[in-house]
Design a protein around this motif. Structure first.
Motif, mmCIF file in Angstrom:
data_model
loop_
_atom_site.group_PDB
_atom_site.id
_atom_site.type_symbol
_atom_site.label_atom_id
_atom_site.label_comp_id
_atom_site.label_asym_id
_atom_site.label_seq_id
_atom_site.Cartn_x
_atom_site.Cartn_y
_atom_site.Cartn_z
ATOM 1 N N ALA A 45 0.809 -1.218 0.000
ATOM 2 C CA ALA A 45 0.000 0.000 0.000
ATOM 3 C C ALA A 45 0.842 1.267 0.000
ATOM 4 N N THR A 47 4.391 3.414 -1.526
ATOM 5 C CA THR A 47 5.229 3.496 -2.717
ATOM 6 C C THR A 47 6.696 3.289 -2.420
ATOM 7 N N GLU A 194 -7.591 16.109 -0.448
ATOM 8 C CA GLU A 194 -8.233 14.800 -0.386
ATOM 9 C C GLU A 194 -9.155 14.544 -1.570
ATOM 10 N N LYS A 198 -4.443 12.860 -5.808
ATOM 11 C CA LYS A 198 -3.004 12.657 -5.640
ATOM 12 C C LYS A 198 -2.741 11.731 -4.455
ATOM 13 N N SER A 199 -1.677 10.922 -4.564
ATOM 14 C CA SER A 199 -1.339 10.010 -3.473
ATOM 15 C C SER A 199 -0.615 10.724 -2.342
ATOM 16 N N LEU A 200 0.039 11.840 -2.645
ATOM 17 C CA LEU A 200 0.759 12.626 -1.649
ATOM 18 C C LEU A 200 0.497 14.107 -1.885
ATOM 19 N N HIS A 224 1.152 10.817 3.817
ATOM 20 C CA HIS A 224 -0.279 10.552 3.660
ATOM 21 C C HIS A 224 -0.499 9.052 3.535
ATOM 22 N N LYS A 225 -1.275 8.500 4.473
ATOM 23 C CA LYS A 225 -1.670 7.092 4.457
ATOM 24 C C LYS A 225 -0.487 6.148 4.246
ATOM 25 N N ARG A 227 2.351 6.716 2.909
ATOM 26 C CA ARG A 227 3.269 7.148 1.863
ATOM 27 C C ARG A 227 4.032 8.382 2.356
#
Length: 237
Positions: A45, A47, A194, A198-200, A224-225, A227
């Motif tokens: 989950a 990167t 949010e 984007k993942s970050l 974030h989460k 990452r």
């Protein structure tokens, strides 16, 4: 996640020794506590396979931004960074308008930093109306390699008598360069991130970035989460 991944690995190693269980079982237990099915699920989950140690993210004389939405680990990251500085013989100062001293100490205890809580090299300052002038006055005796954590950036100019936020950050950057110390400002991330897909977060997601400009911080560390991302930012020199 509750903590950066490298810290979760440390917790798993301690759990393995304490319960005399295989490390892979301890890793799975830690992952389930974090809401994942197993460690392999947690790993897939994210990167990156490991976060950079906080001491690596900023050189002496640098100004760092640590940005995340609430509950993503920016305060923990800052405290680990400060605690590791104390353990290496430097002084660490934590300036906060958000936390109480018992809460900060409790966090350090949960991070297995009991020795740091009792160290005379740790300074916790919760002065009302905290701003750059006050921070600078408390860091007059700082030595190269010392660390300061500011919690958090967007509160520095809540007092109407304080200078504009950009002016304050400019002065903090000058202090870091003069003293050859490291200063990290925890930062809010706008809730619109949010919805961005984007993942970050990136610097454009920093709350009040328009009042800061992008040339004040040497680096930014986003979470974030589970990452994480460390990016260099252009500076004015």
């Amino acid at each position: 996640m509750t903590y950066p991944i490298y810290l979760l690995k440390r917790q798993a190693r301690r759990l393995s020794r304490a319960k005399n269980i295989p490390l892979h079982d301890a890793l799975d237990q830690i992952a389930r506590r974090e809401g994942f099915q197993a460690w392999s699920h947690l790993s897939s989950a994210i990167t990156r396979q490991a976060d950079p140690e906080p001491n690596l993210v900023s050189a002496p004389g640098g100004l760092l931004l640590i940005g995340a939405r609430p509950g993503q680990g920016k305060t923990v990251t800052g405290l680990i960074w400060a605690a590791d500085a104390v353990r290496s013989g430097h002084r660490a100062s934590i300036f906060s308008l958000e936390e109480t001293e018992p809460a900060i100490q409790a966090r350090l205890l949960r991070l297995d930093r009991r020795d740091v809580v009792t160290s005379d090299r740790l300074q916790i300052d919760l002065t009302d109306g905290l701003d750059a002038d006050h921070i600078i006055s408390r860091l007059g005796a700082a030595q190269p390699g010392d660390i300061a954590i500011v919690d958090y950036l967007q509160l520095l100019d809540q007092n109407r008598r304080s200078p504009p936020l950009r002016d304050q950050v400019t002065r903090l950057r000058a202090l870091a360069q003069e003293k050859r110390m490291r200063i990290a400002c925890l930062s809010q991330i706008d809730r619109r991130f949010e919805l961005s897909g984007k993942s970050l977060p990136d610097y454009t997601d920093v709350r009040r970035a328009d009042a800061l400009g992008a040339n004040l911080f040497d680096k930014a560390y986003f979470l974030h989460k589970g990452r994480t991302g460390l990016v260099a930012l252009s500076t004015s020199g």
